[in-house]
Design a protein around this motif. Structure first.
Motif, PDB file in Angstrom:
ATOM      1  N   LEU A  52       9.838  -7.778  11.437  1.00  0.00           N
ATOM      2  CA  LEU A  52      11.022  -8.051  12.354  1.00  0.00           C
ATOM      3  C   LEU A  52      10.587  -8.909  13.067  1.00  0.00           C
ATOM      4  O   LEU A  52       8.887  -8.626  12.830  1.00  0.00           O
ATOM      5  CB  LEU A  52      10.645  -6.374  12.749  1.00  0.00           C
ATOM      6  N   PRO A  53      11.309  -9.801  13.765  1.00  0.00           N
ATOM      7  CA  PRO A  53      10.435 -11.051  13.716  1.00  0.00           C
ATOM      8  C   PRO A  53       9.521 -10.646  15.839  1.00  0.00           C
ATOM      9  O   PRO A  53      10.152  -9.782  16.198  1.00  0.00           O
ATOM     10  CB  PRO A  53      11.400 -11.567  14.279  1.00  0.00           C
ATOM     11  N   SER A  54       8.785 -11.368  16.129  1.00  0.00           N
ATOM     12  CA  SER A  54       8.023 -11.598  16.712  1.00  0.00           C
ATOM     13  C   SER A  54       9.305 -11.731  17.954  1.00  0.00           C
ATOM     14  O   SER A  54       9.501 -12.226  17.726  1.00  0.00           O
ATOM     15  CB  SER A  54       6.922 -12.412  16.774  1.00  0.00           C
ATOM     16  N   TRP A  96      15.192  -4.803  19.194  1.00  0.00           N
ATOM     17  CA  TRP A  96      13.650  -5.034  19.775  1.00  0.00           C
ATOM     18  C   TRP A  96      13.400  -6.271  18.760  1.00  0.00           C
ATOM     19  O   TRP A  96      13.213  -6.939  17.819  1.00  0.00           O
ATOM     20  CB  TRP A  96      13.153  -3.933  18.878  1.00  0.00           C
ATOM     21  N   THR A  97      12.052  -6.488  19.345  1.00  0.00           N
ATOM     22  CA  THR A  97      11.182  -7.718  18.521  1.00  0.00           C
ATOM     23  C   THR A  97       9.904  -6.675  17.622  1.00  0.00           C
ATOM     24  O   THR A  97      10.455  -4.944  18.077  1.00  0.00           O
ATOM     25  CB  THR A  97      10.703  -8.760  19.703  1.00  0.00           C
ATOM     26  N   SER A  98       9.139  -7.252  16.773  1.00  0.00           N
ATOM     27  CA  SER A  98       7.827  -6.376  17.347  1.00  0.00           C
ATOM     28  C   SER A  98       6.434  -5.991  17.547  1.00  0.00           C
ATOM     29  O   SER A  98       5.417  -6.182  17.066  1.00  0.00           O
ATOM     30  CB  SER A  98       7.226  -6.603  15.403  1.00  0.00           C
ATOM     31  N   CYS A  99       6.435  -6.330  18.717  1.00  0.00           N
ATOM     32  CA  CYS A  99       5.670  -7.116  19.929  1.00  0.00           C
ATOM     33  C   CYS A  99       5.771  -5.712  20.485  1.00  0.00           C
ATOM     34  O   CYS A  99       6.629  -5.842  21.621  1.00  0.00           O
ATOM     35  CB  CYS A  99       5.122  -9.004  20.007  1.00  0.00           C
ATOM     36  N   VAL A 144      17.813  -3.623  15.056  1.00  0.00           N
ATOM     37  CA  VAL A 144      16.536  -4.385  15.477  1.00  0.00           C
ATOM     38  C   VAL A 144      17.562  -5.346  14.064  1.00  0.00           C
ATOM     39  O   VAL A 144      18.310  -4.939  13.901  1.00  0.00           O
ATOM     40  CB  VAL A 144      15.329  -3.403  14.485  1.00  0.00           C
ATOM     41  N   ARG A 145      16.619  -6.861  14.580  1.00  0.00           N
ATOM     42  CA  ARG A 145      17.284  -6.775  13.689  1.00  0.00           C
ATOM     43  C   ARG A 145      16.980  -7.954  12.547  1.00  0.00           C
ATOM     44  O   ARG A 145      16.064  -8.932  12.882  1.00  0.00           O
ATOM     45  CB  ARG A 145      18.030  -8.669  14.201  1.00  0.00           C
TER      46      ARG A 145
END
Length: 96
Positions: A14-16, A59-62, A90-91
């Motif tokens: 999951l990208p930041s 969503w991001t992972s942050c 989520v992407r």
């Protein structure tokens, strides 16, 4: 046999917040322009739902804090934050 799907453990993440911005900042914001965006153009031609545009909020992972996390705002083309209980997409990515 020996084929991969890209969904195996360690093959995606999951990208930041920074990675999401890099992936999304130059994407189109309206469906009228989807032909100029390679991702949306491909999805559209496959008969799939396009992404990266208005109304798309992955969503991001942050985390922003213990109650909120960062997401990409498809309406503005920027990154924002919201409560974690909000249902956004989520992407996951396997490469930048």
């Amino acid at each position: 046999e020996s084929a991969t799907t890209g969904l195996e453990a360690g093959a995606w993440w999951l990208p930041s917040v920074d990675e999401v911005y890099l992936l999304m900042h130059d994407r189109v914001l309206t469906s009228a322009d989807r032909e100029s965006d390679p991702v949306n153009r491909t999805l559209s031609r496959l008969g799939k739902t396009t992404c990266y545009g208005s109304g798309y909020y992955p969503w991001t992972s942050c985390e922003c804090n213990s109650n909120s996390a960062f997401f990409y705002n498809g309406n503005t083309g920027g990154v924002s934050y919201n409560r974690k209980y909000i249902a956004y997409a989520v992407r996951p990515v396997s490469a930048l």
